[in-house]
Design a protein around this motif. Structure first.
Motif, PDB file in Angstrom:
ATOM      1  N   SER A 204     -52.812  11.946 -43.815  1.00 49.24           N
ATOM      2  CA  SER A 204     -51.952  13.047 -43.409  1.00 49.24           C
ATOM      3  C   SER A 204     -52.164  13.322 -41.923  1.00 49.24           C
ATOM      4  CB  SER A 204     -52.237  14.300 -44.245  1.00 49.24           C
ATOM      5  OG  SER A 204     -53.620  14.563 -44.282  1.00 49.24           O
ATOM      6  N   ILE A 205     -51.183  14.001 -41.360  1.00 46.75           N
ATOM      7  CA  ILE A 205     -51.245  14.403 -39.947  1.00 46.75           C
ATOM      8  C   ILE A 205     -51.106  15.911 -39.888  1.00 46.75           C
ATOM      9  CG2 ILE A 205     -49.951  14.378 -37.765  1.00 46.75           C
ATOM     10  CD1 ILE A 205     -49.249  11.418 -38.433  1.00 46.75           C
ATOM     11  N   LYS A 206     -51.993  16.532 -39.100  1.00 42.81           N
ATOM     12  CA  LYS A 206     -51.932  17.991 -38.916  1.00 42.81           C
ATOM     13  C   LYS A 206     -51.338  18.305 -37.544  1.00 42.81           C
ATOM     14  CE  LYS A 206     -54.768  22.173 -38.876  1.00 42.81           C
ATOM     15  NZ  LYS A 206     -56.147  22.698 -38.703  1.00 42.81           N
ATOM     16  N   LEU A 207     -50.253  19.076 -37.539  1.00 46.71           N
ATOM     17  CA  LEU A 207     -49.692  19.582 -36.293  1.00 46.71           C
ATOM     18  C   LEU A 207     -50.484  20.822 -35.932  1.00 46.71           C
ATOM     19  CD1 LEU A 207     -45.915  19.220 -37.226  1.00 46.71           C
ATOM     20  CD2 LEU A 207     -47.437  17.534 -36.164  1.00 46.71           C
ATOM     21  N   TYR A 208     -51.071  20.813 -34.732  1.00 51.00           N
ATOM     22  CA  TYR A 208     -52.067  21.837 -34.429  1.00 51.00           C
ATOM     23  C   TYR A 208     -51.569  22.929 -33.483  1.00 51.00           C
ATOM     24  CZ  TYR A 208     -56.707  23.778 -33.770  1.00 51.00           C
ATOM     25  OH  TYR A 208     -57.783  24.623 -33.753  1.00 51.00           O
ATOM     26  N   ALA A 209     -50.958  22.540 -32.364  1.00 46.58           N
ATOM     27  CA  ALA A 209     -50.578  23.548 -31.360  1.00 46.58           C
ATOM     28  C   ALA A 209     -49.645  22.930 -30.329  1.00 46.58           C
ATOM     29  CB  ALA A 209     -51.818  24.081 -30.647  1.00 46.58           C
ATOM     30  N   THR A 235     -48.230  28.285 -37.438  1.00 53.12           N
ATOM     31  CA  THR A 235     -47.338  28.206 -36.281  1.00 53.12           C
ATOM     32  C   THR A 235     -47.997  27.246 -35.315  1.00 53.12           C
ATOM     33  OG1 THR A 235     -46.096  29.456 -34.638  1.00 53.12           O
ATOM     34  CG2 THR A 235     -48.369  30.106 -34.969  1.00 53.12           C
ATOM     35  N   VAL A 236     -47.189  26.518 -34.535  1.00 53.63           N
ATOM     36  CA  VAL A 236     -47.810  25.620 -33.546  1.00 53.63           C
ATOM     37  C   VAL A 236     -47.332  25.938 -32.125  1.00 53.63           C
ATOM     38  CG1 VAL A 236     -48.205  23.777 -35.217  1.00 53.63           C
ATOM     39  CG2 VAL A 236     -46.130  23.724 -33.851  1.00 53.63           C
ATOM     40  N   LEU A 258     -48.458  33.201 -40.012  1.00 50.86           N
ATOM     41  CA  LEU A 258     -47.066  33.257 -40.474  1.00 50.86           C
ATOM     42  C   LEU A 258     -46.295  34.378 -39.776  1.00 50.86           C
ATOM     43  CD1 LEU A 258     -47.485  32.747 -44.345  1.00 50.86           C
ATOM     44  CD2 LEU A 258     -46.529  31.101 -42.722  1.00 50.86           C
ATOM     45  N   ALA A 259     -47.013  35.366 -39.239  1.00 53.60           N
ATOM     46  CA  ALA A 259     -46.350  36.497 -38.575  1.00 53.60           C
ATOM     47  C   ALA A 259     -45.487  36.043 -37.398  1.00 53.60           C
ATOM     48  CB  ALA A 259     -47.389  37.513 -38.098  1.00 53.60           C
ATOM     49  N   TRP A 260     -45.759  34.840 -36.869  1.00 57.59           N
ATOM     50  CA  TRP A 260     -44.980  34.353 -35.722  1.00 57.59           C
ATOM     51  C   TRP A 260     -43.549  34.005 -36.086  1.00 57.59           C
ATOM     52  CZ3 TRP A 260     -46.405  35.406 -31.014  1.00 57.59           C
ATOM     53  CH2 TRP A 260     -47.749  35.756 -30.819  1.00 57.59           C
ATOM     54  N   GLU A 261     -43.235  34.025 -37.381  1.00 53.46           N
ATOM     55  CA  GLU A 261     -41.841  33.836 -37.757  1.00 53.46           C
ATOM     56  C   GLU A 261     -40.967  34.934 -37.150  1.00 53.46           C
ATOM     57  OE1 GLU A 261     -40.637  31.288 -38.981  1.00 53.46           O
ATOM     58  OE2 GLU A 261     -38.603  31.881 -39.542  1.00 53.46           O
ATOM     59  N   ARG A 271     -53.229  32.616 -28.525  1.00 58.86           N
ATOM     60  CA  ARG A 271     -52.931  33.946 -29.096  1.00 58.86           C
ATOM     61  C   ARG A 271     -52.453  33.870 -30.541  1.00 58.86           C
ATOM     62  NH1 ARG A 271     -52.152  38.372 -26.452  1.00 58.86           N
ATOM     63  NH2 ARG A 271     -50.407  38.942 -27.803  1.00 58.86           N
ATOM     64  N   ARG A 272     -52.628  32.713 -31.178  1.00 61.24           N
ATOM     65  CA  ARG A 272     -51.960  32.501 -32.468  1.00 61.24           C
ATOM     66  C   ARG A 272     -52.432  33.451 -33.574  1.00 61.24           C
ATOM     67  NH1 ARG A 272     -55.047  28.050 -31.226  1.00 61.24           N
ATOM     68  NH2 ARG A 272     -56.776  27.592 -32.620  1.00 61.24           N
ATOM     69  N   ALA A 273     -53.621  34.035 -33.442  1.00 58.46           N
ATOM     70  CA  ALA A 273     -54.080  34.985 -34.466  1.00 58.46           C
ATOM     71  C   ALA A 273     -53.667  36.414 -34.128  1.00 58.46           C
ATOM     72  CB  ALA A 273     -55.599  34.893 -34.605  1.00 58.46           C
ATOM     73  N   ARG A 274     -52.838  36.588 -33.081  1.00 56.88           N
ATOM     74  CA  ARG A 274     -52.490  37.933 -32.603  1.00 56.88           C
ATOM     75  C   ARG A 274     -50.981  38.168 -32.674  1.00 56.88           C
ATOM     76  NH1 ARG A 274     -57.097  39.893 -30.575  1.00 56.88           N
ATOM     77  NH2 ARG A 274     -56.063  41.650 -29.589  1.00 56.88           N
ATOM     78  N   GLY A 275     -50.430  37.920 -33.851  1.00 55.22           N
ATOM     79  CA  GLY A 275     -49.001  38.165 -34.061  1.00 55.22           C
ATOM     80  C   GLY A 275     -48.686  39.650 -34.092  1.00 55.22           C
TER      81      GLY A 275
END
Ligand SMILES: [Zn+2]
Length: 436
Positions: A204-209, A235-236, A258-261, A271-275
């Motif tokens: 598998s491949i993980k899309l990270y950022a 979110t990436v 998921l809040a970045w939706e 900042r990905r944990a700061r939606g």
């Protein structure tokens, strides 16, 4: 292209020949030890499918697999285990680990402890795959006592490749050039990038950022063509969760992201944990639409609740983030999204057992799921998210006999997963403990 295809074909033929010779040689010299058949009598079964426990069950294990699950006690086996008073469930999966950053000796000792703690499969979602693939091989052939190890290669945009973790797990390569830690820039040859990830052993491949929606879509098309499973952070940046779902991703990590939706876009992936948790309600239309599309497209959610609620990810935003990710996880469960339990920290100082037990407790006490739902998330749900539920994650005839026996009913109190009495890996008892 013709030349490389020809060479790949010729190489495969040579390998196939050597493999055949190798097997003949090995079996002549040292026959593969067979596992004695084992009958677990009169046990209460929690089979991983989410149904209520069934008492008085006999489970026969043969050649590393579950041979039968019956109420009759007519089966015979070389070994018998009295299951009275015990609860049998599939071995637990931690669907989010990282196996870099320890010496071989430390890591193999940890994996043994994790196996004895009831975890029979782990999924490494970004590491130095030279190291992980050797651990996976050693586990497979029985050189080490370990859970089964599956692993992903990492793809990310150029902005990610100054991260010290990616530099540390790419030694010997310019960061971004390692087949398992691949920079995806506008000119990247995706056919080759995906093929090299496969060559590194990743399934598998993980899309990270730091990837946009168009790039994510192109990676998704190539991964599908080469039959590689695609997973991602939820979110990436700048791609949103729904862009990942549309690209064919099968597993999204970290409920909080998921809040970045619905959060205002930012190019700043750290900042990905700061939606915008206040502005995007977990039960509002934006999240409902996203969760419904995850359900419709069979995209699993790996919530990783403990690490943000109580673990090293806890920060000044936790008072907003924690209730939000609990609520969105609960809602995902209610809407029929597959949950895949995983911690992002295999073990922690001060807890003798692997952290998956803690994660399950937080899923119950924090997110309000039932013990049965979280057991399913750590067994069938995780196996489904990893694409191996045809072989693992439930107790049924033909499935790999990776099993856990505990001393109290974990569907009543989830903390009973800690009361480990026996751990069985591929049909063999690898650990037993006295009742406590
Ligand atoms: Zn992680």
């Amino acid at each position: 292209m013709f030349d490389s295809t020809f060479r790949a074909g010729a190489t495969a033929a040579v390998i196939a020949t050597l493999w055949a010779l190798g097997v003949a040689f090995v079996s002549a010299q040292a026959p593969t030890p067979t596992v004695p058949s084992l009958l677990i009598r009169n046990v209460t079964l929690v089979d991983g499918n989410g149904g209520t426990p069934r008492s008085g069950v006999n489970v026969l294990l043969r050649e590393g697999l579950v041979a039968s699950v019956t109420s009759a006690a007519t089966e015979e086996a070389a070994l018998t285990l009295d299951g009275r008073g015990l609860f049998l469930l599939p071995g637990l999966t931690d669907a989010h680990v990282h196996l870099s950053g320890m010496s071989w000796t430390e890591r193999t000792a940890q994996l043994k402890r994790v196996l004895q703690g009831g975890v029979t499969m782990v999924y490494d979602v970004a590491s130095d795959l030279r190291n992980t693939s050797d651990l996976a091989r050693a586990a497979l052939v029985g050189e080490i006592e370990s859970p089964t190890i599956l692993y992903a290669a990492l793809f990310a945009g150029p902005a990610f490749f100054t991260d010290p973790r990616v530099v540390a797990t790419s030694r010997g390569y310019r960061p971004g050039d390692a087949p398992w830690n691949r920079e995806i820039a506008p000119g990247t040859d995706l056919v080759r990038a995906v093929a090299e990830a496969r060559g590194a052993g990743a399934t598998s491949i993980k899309l990270y950022a730091a990837l946009d929606a168009a790039t994510v879509r192109r990676i998704g098309e190539e991964a599908t063509r080469q039959d590689v499973r695609l997973i991602a952070h939820s979110t990436v940046f700048p791609a949103r969760p729904s862009d990942l779902v549309a690209a064919g991703v099968k597993y999204l990590a970290h409920a909080a992201y998921l809040a970045w939706e619905g959060s205002p876009p930012t190019p700043d992936f750290p900042r990905r944990a700061r939606g915008d948790f206040a502005g995007v309600p977990a039960d509002g239309p934006v999240m409902t639409r996203l969760l419904q599309s995850m359900k419709d497209n069979d995209v699993a959610l790996n919530p990783t609740l403990w690490i943000f609620a109580e673990g090293p990810g806890k920060d000044d935003l936790a008072s907003l983030r924690t209730p939000w990710m609990f609520a969105v996880t609960k809602r995902a469960q209610e809407m029929g999204v597959t949950l895949a339990a995983g911690v992002d920290s295999l073990t922690a100082p001060g807890d003798p057992l692997p952290m998956i037990h803690k994660e399950l407790e937080v899923m119950v006490a924090g997110a309000g799921l039932t013990p049965l739902q979280v057991i399913t998330a750590a067994t069938r749900g995780a196996a489904h998210a990893l694409g191996v539920d045809d072989q693992r994650g439930t107790v049924a005839p033909g499935k790999v006999a990776d099993l856990l026996l505990v001393g109290a009913d974990p569907t009543v109190n989830i903390r009973a997963t800690r009361l480990i009495r026996h751990v069985i890996k591929a049909g063999r008892i690898v650990h037993s403990a006295a009742p406590r």
